[in-house]
Design an enzyme around this catalytic site. Sequence first.
Site, PDB file in Angstrom:
ATOM      1  N   ARG A 257       1.093  -5.176  -5.283  1.00 18.61           N
ATOM      2  CA  ARG A 257       1.276  -6.355  -4.420  1.00 18.61           C
ATOM      3  C   ARG A 257       1.427  -7.519  -5.387  1.00 18.61           C
ATOM      4  O   ARG A 257       0.467  -7.932  -6.021  1.00 18.61           O
ATOM      5  CB  ARG A 257       0.067  -6.528  -3.498  1.00 18.61           C
ATOM      6  CG  ARG A 257      -0.070  -5.407  -2.461  1.00 18.61           C
ATOM      7  CD  ARG A 257      -1.122  -5.718  -1.418  1.00 18.61           C
ATOM      8  NE  ARG A 257      -1.061  -4.762  -0.310  1.00 18.61           N
ATOM      9  CZ  ARG A 257      -1.928  -3.770  -0.131  1.00 18.61           C
ATOM     10  NH1 ARG A 257      -2.932  -3.602  -0.969  1.00 18.61           N
ATOM     11  NH2 ARG A 257      -1.808  -2.951   0.886  1.00 18.61           N
TER      12      ARG A 257
ATOM     13  N   ASP B  72       5.438  -4.971   5.988  1.00 20.71           N
ATOM     14  CA  ASP B  72       5.941  -6.300   6.345  1.00 20.71           C
ATOM     15  C   ASP B  72       6.091  -7.216   5.119  1.00 20.71           C
ATOM     16  O   ASP B  72       7.105  -7.895   4.965  1.00 20.71           O
ATOM     17  CB  ASP B  72       5.001  -6.939   7.379  1.00 20.71           C
ATOM     18  CG  ASP B  72       5.617  -8.153   8.028  1.00 20.71           C
ATOM     19  OD1 ASP B  72       6.640  -7.983   8.723  1.00 20.71           O
ATOM     20  OD2 ASP B  72       5.107  -9.266   7.816  1.00 20.71           O
TER      21      ASP B  72
ATOM     22  N   ASP C  77      -0.046   2.159   8.424  1.00 20.98           N
ATOM     23  CA  ASP C  77      -0.535   1.360   9.560  1.00 20.98           C
ATOM     24  C   ASP C  77       0.333   1.436  10.818  1.00 20.98           C
ATOM     25  O   ASP C  77      -0.113   1.073  11.898  1.00 20.98           O
ATOM     26  CB  ASP C  77      -0.654  -0.116   9.151  1.00 20.98           C
ATOM     27  CG  ASP C  77      -1.789  -0.350   8.171  1.00 20.98           C
ATOM     28  OD1 ASP C  77      -2.641   0.544   8.039  1.00 20.98           O
ATOM     29  OD2 ASP C  77      -1.822  -1.418   7.537  1.00 20.98           O
TER      30      ASP C  77
ATOM     31  N   ARG D  20      -5.955  -2.871   8.821  1.00 20.13           N
ATOM     32  CA  ARG D  20      -6.481  -4.225   8.614  1.00 20.13           C
ATOM     33  C   ARG D  20      -6.232  -5.103   9.826  1.00 20.13           C
ATOM     34  O   ARG D  20      -7.093  -5.814  10.292  1.00 20.13           O
ATOM     35  CB  ARG D  20      -5.793  -4.826   7.385  1.00 20.13           C
ATOM     36  CG  ARG D  20      -6.646  -5.759   6.618  1.00 20.13           C
ATOM     37  CD  ARG D  20      -5.946  -6.327   5.414  1.00 20.13           C
ATOM     38  NE  ARG D  20      -4.762  -5.595   4.976  1.00 20.13           N
ATOM     39  CZ  ARG D  20      -4.456  -5.408   3.702  1.00 20.13           C
ATOM     40  NH1 ARG D  20      -5.243  -5.847   2.773  1.00 20.13           N
ATOM     41  NH2 ARG D  20      -3.344  -4.790   3.356  1.00 20.13           N
TER      42      ARG D  20
ATOM     43  N   ASP E 289       2.549  -0.505  11.808  1.00 19.59           N
ATOM     44  CA  ASP E 289       2.574  -1.824  12.460  1.00 19.59           C
ATOM     45  C   ASP E 289       3.880  -2.574  12.197  1.00 19.59           C
ATOM     46  O   ASP E 289       3.890  -3.786  12.055  1.00 19.59           O
ATOM     47  CB  ASP E 289       1.376  -2.670  11.982  1.00 19.59           C
ATOM     48  CG  ASP E 289       1.360  -2.861  10.472  1.00 19.59           C
ATOM     49  OD1 ASP E 289       2.115  -2.144   9.769  1.00 19.59           O
ATOM     50  OD2 ASP E 289       0.605  -3.717   9.990  1.00 19.59           O
TER      51      ASP E 289
ATOM     52  N   THR F  81       4.332   2.640   5.540  1.00 24.37           N
ATOM     53  CA  THR F  81       2.942   2.184   5.591  1.00 24.37           C
ATOM     54  C   THR F  81       2.192   3.082   6.556  1.00 24.37           C
ATOM     55  O   THR F  81       2.746   3.470   7.593  1.00 24.37           O
ATOM     56  CB  THR F  81       2.827   0.718   6.058  1.00 24.37           C
ATOM     57  OG1 THR F  81       1.456   0.477   6.457  1.00 24.37           O
ATOM     58  CG2 THR F  81       3.716   0.376   7.227  1.00 24.37           C
TER      59      THR F  81
ATOM     60  N   GLY G  61       0.835  -1.213   0.000  1.00 21.55           N
ATOM     61  CA  GLY G  61       0.000   0.000   0.000  1.00 21.55           C
ATOM     62  C   GLY G  61       0.858   1.248   0.000  1.00 21.55           C
ATOM     63  O   GLY G  61       1.856   1.315   0.719  1.00 21.55           O
TER      64      GLY G  61
HETATM   65  O1  F6P Z   1      -1.636  -1.558   4.755  1.00 20.37           O
HETATM   66  C1  F6P Z   1      -2.148  -0.314   4.474  1.00 20.37           C
HETATM   67  C2  F6P Z   1      -3.645  -0.389   4.233  1.00 20.37           C
HETATM   68  O2  F6P Z   1      -4.090   0.922   3.936  1.00 20.37           O
HETATM   69  C3  F6P Z   1      -4.476  -0.994   5.356  1.00 20.37           C
HETATM   70  O3  F6P Z   1      -4.699  -0.119   6.425  1.00 20.37           O
HETATM   71  C4  F6P Z   1      -5.718  -1.351   4.596  1.00 20.37           C
HETATM   72  O4  F6P Z   1      -6.438  -2.360   5.249  1.00 20.37           O
HETATM   73  C5  F6P Z   1      -5.181  -1.842   3.287  1.00 20.37           C
HETATM   74  O5  F6P Z   1      -3.935  -1.198   3.105  1.00 20.37           O
HETATM   75  C6  F6P Z   1      -6.069  -1.582   2.100  1.00 20.37           C
HETATM   76  O6  F6P Z   1      -5.471  -2.142   0.982  1.00 20.37           O
HETATM   77  P1  F6P Z   1      -5.957  -1.886  -0.519  1.00 20.37           P
HETATM   78  O7  F6P Z   1      -5.567  -0.490  -0.895  1.00 20.37           O
HETATM   79  O8  F6P Z   1      -5.262  -2.903  -1.327  1.00 20.37           O
HETATM   80  O9  F6P Z   1      -7.459  -2.028  -0.522  1.00 20.37           O
END
Ligand code: F6P
Length: 319
Positions: free
Chosen positions: A72, A103, A127, A171, A129, A125, A11
Amino acid sequence: MKRIGVLTSGGDAPGMNAAIRAVVRRGLSLGLEVYGIRRGFAGLIAGDFVPLSVRDVGDIIHRGGTILRTARSERFMTPEGQQEALEQIRAAGLSGLVVIGGDGSFRGAKVLTDAGVPCVGIPGTIDNDIAGTDATIGFDTAVNTVVQAMNAIRDTATSHERIFVLEVMGRHSGWIALAAGLAGGAESILIPEVPFSLDEVCKRLRESREKGKRHSIILVAEGVGSGFAIAEAIKERTGFETRVTVLGHIQRGGPPTAQDRILASRLGAKAVELLAEGRGGVVVGIINGEIAVHPIDEVVGKTKPIPTELVSLAEVLAI
Ligand code: F6P
């Protein structure tokens, strides 16, 4: 080390561009050539490389997203995909890589390091995390975006005396919800790391109504479940009028805060310095204001514990 690559993966996060800029400019100042790899590990497999000059990374420090784009990659998870990536790295003469991401991206960096291509990971990120760093690039911007939204929601929530459920990203992690909830004065903060009781949430709502509070914002990390389901349950149990806002990808864009730009600039420069010294298989981060370097094995797959004192503090202050 003469020629290195840089990629962004997973992301996107505000501040990734500032990190790319730092990697390129610090790299050039050390006499390295820096190649950008487009679309993360997918671009690595496809050999989608572009040499980056000082000017190529001009006018990006203030922009969200990533000029290198991101992806990804499913294929990179396979041994065949990894082999193809290694062949492209060799063909382009890249002797090290800077991997900016979360990660999953660091798992990729570990695979390449183990196969003989030194990689340095930079935590990027929203997040927050990632172990081994107090903050990840993009977290501060995302939190500020949520707080801005809370300011706006408060106005209308107070006017209508409503309960608002605000669902934010994360997430598997409640860092955004916790930090924004504390900064924005949320009534309750529901995150995956801390068990909660909906009865308790409803009790607090009733009590705060009795005390004359005219609005309440319940911050819900997406890892807990749907904000709509929680709002419905609150309405059923309390009879209070509820509304839901799902902030979504607004949290992933926008100009990075100064804090994120500074973090990205410091970590980007340090990552290149490590590669120039021939060091790979590590992740850079920030601990108590100082740059920290950890072996990638100590970071990948680890969870960074939520500061539970902040959870209690937010509860105490939201009376
Ligand atoms: O990991 C970053 C993040 O924004 C999370 O908080 C979220 O759940 C996810 O990516 C959303 O991913 P995508 O943009 O692929 O829907």
